[in-house]
Design an enzyme around this catalytic site. Structure first.
Site, PDB file in Angstrom:
ATOM      1  N   PRO A 248       0.797  -1.228   0.000  1.00  0.00           N
ATOM      2  CA  PRO A 248       0.000   0.000   0.000  1.00  0.00           C
ATOM      3  C   PRO A 248       0.833   1.283   0.000  1.00  0.00           C
ATOM      4  O   PRO A 248       0.551   2.202  -0.765  1.00  0.00           O
ATOM      5  CB  PRO A 248      -0.803  -0.109   1.302  1.00  0.00           C
ATOM      6  CG  PRO A 248      -0.837  -1.562   1.620  1.00  0.00           C
ATOM      7  CD  PRO A 248       0.426  -2.133   1.097  1.00  0.00           C
ATOM      8  N   LYS A 249       1.853   1.352   0.840  1.00  0.00           N
ATOM      9  CA  LYS A 249       2.643   2.590   0.932  1.00  0.00           C
ATOM     10  C   LYS A 249       3.455   2.821  -0.342  1.00  0.00           C
ATOM     11  O   LYS A 249       3.431   3.905  -0.930  1.00  0.00           O
ATOM     12  CB  LYS A 249       3.551   2.532   2.157  1.00  0.00           C
ATOM     13  CG  LYS A 249       4.254   3.829   2.470  1.00  0.00           C
ATOM     14  CD  LYS A 249       5.589   3.897   1.800  1.00  0.00           C
ATOM     15  CE  LYS A 249       6.215   5.284   2.025  1.00  0.00           C
ATOM     16  NZ  LYS A 249       7.527   5.375   1.359  1.00  0.00           N
ATOM     17  N   VAL A 250       4.172   1.790  -0.772  1.00  0.00           N
ATOM     18  CA  VAL A 250       4.979   1.898  -1.986  1.00  0.00           C
ATOM     19  C   VAL A 250       4.082   2.164  -3.194  1.00  0.00           C
ATOM     20  O   VAL A 250       4.402   2.979  -4.061  1.00  0.00           O
ATOM     21  CB  VAL A 250       5.812   0.614  -2.188  1.00  0.00           C
ATOM     22  CG1 VAL A 250       6.397   0.549  -3.586  1.00  0.00           C
ATOM     23  CG2 VAL A 250       6.925   0.552  -1.149  1.00  0.00           C
TER      24      VAL A 250
END
Length: 329
Positions: A248-250
DNA sequence: CGCCAGGACTACT
DNA sequence: AGTAGTCATGGC
């Protein structure tokens, strides 16, 4: 060809702080190298290599100074378009500041981040590899790793100001070995030469090398990165998560820096702590919930809000306060 | 020596 | 659907 030109302050909206934008640790690309008063990097303009040197005094509304050099002939306007895009100069910071001012919790970030803009990637693929490599890594080490990858597999271009490398293609990285030699079968002397091996481990990317190789193979064969550009944000998010090493973050970093999805709200450990403090009374909240809050509450400004919150927290010392206490006296 | 770095993945309930 | 363990590597 070698040309000099300027971008006047009336060609973009709001302030611009070049040094802060380059040095704020945005993981779209390594920080540009400093050379005197200029920052410099090689970019590709219409597939032609072009060394860009850029300088700006953020305290005045003086023009942005640019020197561009290439073995090929490139139109000035094309170079300018690329620079405008990379440094977020197409974004209206005056509107952003109107938005941030409307929320008392966000308003204090403006003073700390005046002129800070999104540092966009040169290409989507570069942002994919850069973002994967940034996961659970320090900015310092990440910078070094990407530079090594470019040196080992990028095309080399020499200028009077130094030697520069393009970012390698998916096809190239898809065939890059994780280890060039079997370490168990190497003599101690040969092991000492490992930094010069042409493999991913020698780039100090650690366990991420498998992600980099597999993702490059998928981009080469089955995942069309350009197709994602035209999707709506949530479909694009789901699609990019298929790449190994992309969570999710990447994924949100790729959507933000690589494609320019302003709605993307990358939630890392720090944003999680900050948002928890500001909007959830310090309670521990799962990351997906943080993400939806960012998207719903900040809308098209989510990406910039994330950038400003992160930078504000670092500069204001809030980061230290938010760190979990190791031991209390 | 131990801990952490702008997390993701796997293997568990 | 939620949660612990693991993953390289270097800096402090």
């Amino acid at each position: 060809m070698k040309i000099k030109f300027k971008i006047e302050s009336n060609e973009y909206k709001g302030p611009f702080n070049l040094e802060m934008t380059i040095g704020s640790g945005q993981t779209s690309q390594p920080a540009w190298e400093k050379n005197g008063k200029y920052f410099q990097e090689l970019i590709m303009v219409k597939n032609k290599p072009c060394l860009v040197k850029i300088a700006h005094n953020s305290n005045t509304d003086s023009p942005i100074d640019i020197i561009a050099e290439s073995p090929h002939e490139i139109e000035k306007e094309h170079i300018k378009d690329n620079i405008m895009e990379i440094f977020g100069l197409n974004d209206d910071l005056l509107k952003l500041y109107d938005f941030l001012s409307s929320d008392p919790k966000l308003e204090p970030t403006i003073d700390f981040c005046k002129g800070l803009r999104l540092f966009k990637a040169h290409s989507v693929f570069e942002s994919v590899i850069c973002s994967i490599t940034s996961a659970h890594n320090s900015i310092r080490q990440w910078n070094k790793a990407i530079r090594l990858i470019k040196e080992k597999w990028g095309d080399e271009y020499k200028f009077s100001d130094g030697t520069f490398y393009s970012f390698p293609s998916p096809e190239t990285l898809a065939e890059a070995p994780e280890y060039e030699f079997d370490e168990a079968e190497c003599s101690p002397d040969f092991l000492k030469t490992r930094t010069s091996w042409k493999d991913l481990r020698s780039c100090r990317v650690g366990y991420r090398s498998k992600y980099i190789i597999k993702t490059s193979q998928m981009v080469q064969n089955e995942v069309d990165l350009e197709k994602i550009r035209n999707m709506d944000y949530e479909s694009a998010f789901e699609s990019i998560l298929k790449l190994p090493g992309v969570g999710p973050k990447v994924g949100d970093c790729i959507l933000l820096y690589g494609y320019g999805f302003g709605k993307a709200f990358p939630v890392d450990i720090w944003i999680s702590r900050i948002v928890s403090r500001l909007y959830f009374e310090g309670k521990n909240v799962p990351n997906p919930k943080m993400r939806s809050l960012g998207i719903e509450k900040f809308g098209d400004y989510a990406g910039y809000t994330q950038l400003y919150l992160f930078h504000y927290a670092r500069k204001s010392g809030l980061m230290e306060k938010l760190k979990p206490e190791k031991s209390q006296k």
